[in-house]
Design an enzyme around this catalytic site. Structure first.
Site, mmCIF file in Angstrom:
data_model
loop_
_atom_site.group_PDB
_atom_site.id
_atom_site.type_symbol
_atom_site.label_atom_id
_atom_site.label_comp_id
_atom_site.label_asym_id
_atom_site.label_seq_id
_atom_site.Cartn_x
_atom_site.Cartn_y
_atom_site.Cartn_z
ATOM 1 N N ASP A 21 66.509 -39.052 34.074
ATOM 2 C CA ASP A 21 67.605 -38.910 35.047
ATOM 3 C C ASP A 21 67.491 -37.699 35.978
ATOM 4 O O ASP A 21 68.473 -36.958 36.155
ATOM 5 C CB ASP A 21 68.959 -38.864 34.316
ATOM 6 C CG ASP A 21 69.247 -40.151 33.547
ATOM 7 O OD1 ASP A 21 68.374 -41.022 33.498
ATOM 8 O OD2 ASP A 21 70.346 -40.259 32.979
ATOM 9 N N ASP A 61 70.109 -43.119 35.750
ATOM 10 C CA ASP A 61 71.471 -43.560 35.546
ATOM 11 C C ASP A 61 71.778 -44.438 36.762
ATOM 12 O O ASP A 61 71.548 -44.014 37.907
ATOM 13 C CB ASP A 61 72.353 -42.285 35.554
ATOM 14 C CG ASP A 61 73.518 -42.346 34.593
ATOM 15 O OD1 ASP A 61 73.454 -43.076 33.594
ATOM 16 O OD2 ASP A 61 74.502 -41.619 34.853
ATOM 17 N N HIS A 63 74.700 -46.807 37.873
ATOM 18 C CA HIS A 63 76.008 -47.401 37.581
ATOM 19 C C HIS A 63 76.528 -48.296 38.706
ATOM 20 O O HIS A 63 76.315 -47.999 39.881
ATOM 21 C CB HIS A 63 77.049 -46.285 37.395
ATOM 22 C CG HIS A 63 76.767 -45.339 36.261
ATOM 23 N ND1 HIS A 63 76.404 -45.757 34.999
ATOM 24 C CD2 HIS A 63 76.825 -43.978 36.202
ATOM 25 C CE1 HIS A 63 76.257 -44.686 34.217
ATOM 26 N NE2 HIS A 63 76.493 -43.596 34.925
ATOM 27 N N HIS A 80 79.275 -41.006 39.884
ATOM 28 C CA HIS A 80 77.925 -40.454 40.040
ATOM 29 C C HIS A 80 76.904 -41.570 39.875
ATOM 30 O O HIS A 80 77.187 -42.584 39.220
ATOM 31 C CB HIS A 80 77.667 -39.353 38.987
ATOM 32 C CG HIS A 80 77.698 -39.877 37.585
ATOM 33 N ND1 HIS A 80 78.868 -40.081 36.886
ATOM 34 C CD2 HIS A 80 76.701 -40.290 36.755
ATOM 35 C CE1 HIS A 80 78.599 -40.580 35.698
ATOM 36 N NE2 HIS A 80 77.282 -40.724 35.583
ATOM 37 N N LYS A 105 69.375 -47.534 33.660
ATOM 38 C CA LYS A 105 70.235 -47.659 32.478
ATOM 39 C C LYS A 105 71.711 -47.508 32.840
ATOM 40 O O LYS A 105 72.026 -47.046 33.944
ATOM 41 C CB LYS A 105 69.852 -46.616 31.424
ATOM 42 C CG LYS A 105 70.084 -45.200 31.891
ATOM 43 C CD LYS A 105 69.689 -44.234 30.812
ATOM 44 C CE LYS A 105 69.903 -42.816 31.292
ATOM 45 N NZ LYS A 105 71.310 -42.527 31.672
ATOM 46 N N CYS A 144 72.058 -37.366 28.212
ATOM 47 C CA CYS A 144 71.022 -38.404 28.217
ATOM 48 C C CYS A 144 69.726 -37.959 27.555
ATOM 49 O O CYS A 144 69.041 -38.773 26.928
ATOM 50 C CB CYS A 144 70.807 -38.912 29.631
ATOM 51 S SG CYS A 144 72.243 -39.903 30.140
HETATM 52 C C1 VGL Z 1 74.471 -38.263 32.166
HETATM 53 C C2 VGL Z 1 76.710 -37.782 32.128
HETATM 54 C C3 VGL Z 1 77.008 -39.017 32.651
HETATM 55 C C4 VGL Z 1 73.067 -37.817 31.917
HETATM 56 C C5 VGL Z 1 74.750 -39.502 32.693
HETATM 57 O O1 VGL Z 1 72.139 -38.362 32.557
HETATM 58 O O2 VGL Z 1 72.875 -36.908 31.074
HETATM 59 N N1 VGL Z 1 75.463 -37.416 31.880
HETATM 60 N N2 VGL Z 1 76.019 -39.873 32.927
HETATM 61 ZN ZN ZN Z 2 76.323 -41.648 34.042
#
Ligand code: VGL
Ligand code: ZN
Length: 197
Positions: A21, A61, A63, A80, A105, A144
């Site tokens: 990420d 990430d 979403h 985000h 993901k 993550c």
């Molecule tokens: C993450 C918070 C929300 C990460 C992803 O990649 O660590 N943290 N979504």
């Molecule tokens: Zn996230």
């Protein structure tokens, strides 16, 4: 645990780099900025250069707009990494090879997923590529990275945690430190550039 000896962390067949990420929204200025998150980019670029022979997997990430992890939909995070947006793009300065395998993901609207193994085909891909050991770095240490390392160890991979290429959100002070301790106690080995350069 002792620092692993140099030979342990020299890359060989069956190894891969897993970048978790490294996306704009997790960098300073992003919507879920991880303090000092940008600092991992230069370090990861060094690992990419040193481990140029290794396969690279980059998770993101990814979403939907109304994801359940966003505060407006009952979650705890600001919006985000909405799929396809600038914030979800990999850090521009990250020198991902064109051969890198990208794994998206947390793509389902009603399910958050911190681990890169959760509801993805990462394990299948790694198995097919005969990968048994993962060098893991990225963002964020306490979400993550932690959950990905936990699952990787649970699935039987060896994990070398790139200790100088991770940064934590630290919602509670010390979260990053505790996450690192947990990863080590579960069996991850912590290395830094000094061990491989
Ligand atoms: C993450 C918070 C929300 C990460 C992803 O990649 O660590 N943290 N979504
Ligand atoms: Zn996230």
């Amino acid at each position: 645990m002792d620092t692993p000896n140099r030979n342990d962390c020299q890359p060989c067949a069956g190894d891969a780099l897993l970048m978790v990420d490294v996306q704009n929204d997790f960098l300073p200025g992003g919507s879920l900025a991880v303090p000092h998150g940008d600092e991992v980019v230069t370090v990861l670029n060094r690992y990419l250069k040193i481990f140029a022979a290794l396969p690279v997997y980059a998770t993101r990430d990814w979403h939907p707009e109304q994801h359940c992890s966003f505060t407006a939909y009952g979650g705890i995070w600001p919006p985000h990494c909405v799929a396809g947006t600038q914030g979800a793009q990999f850090a521009a300065a990250l020198q991902l090879p064109s051969s890198a395998t990208i794994v998206s993901k947390a793509t389902a609207v009603d399910q958050d997923a911190y681990s890169a193994f959760q509801d993805t085909d990462l394990d299948t891909l790694l198995y097919a590529a005969k990968i048994r050991r993962l060098f893991i770095g990225g963002l964020a240490t306490d979400y993550c990275v932690l959950n990905t390392v936990r699952d990787a160890l649970g699935l039987g991979y060896r994990v070398l945690l790139l200790g100088d290429a991770i940064r934590a959100v630290n919602v509670q002070p010390g979260d990053g430190e505790r996450a690192e301790q947990e990863m080590l106690s579960l069996g991850a080995q912590r290395i830094t550039l000094a061990e491989v350069a």
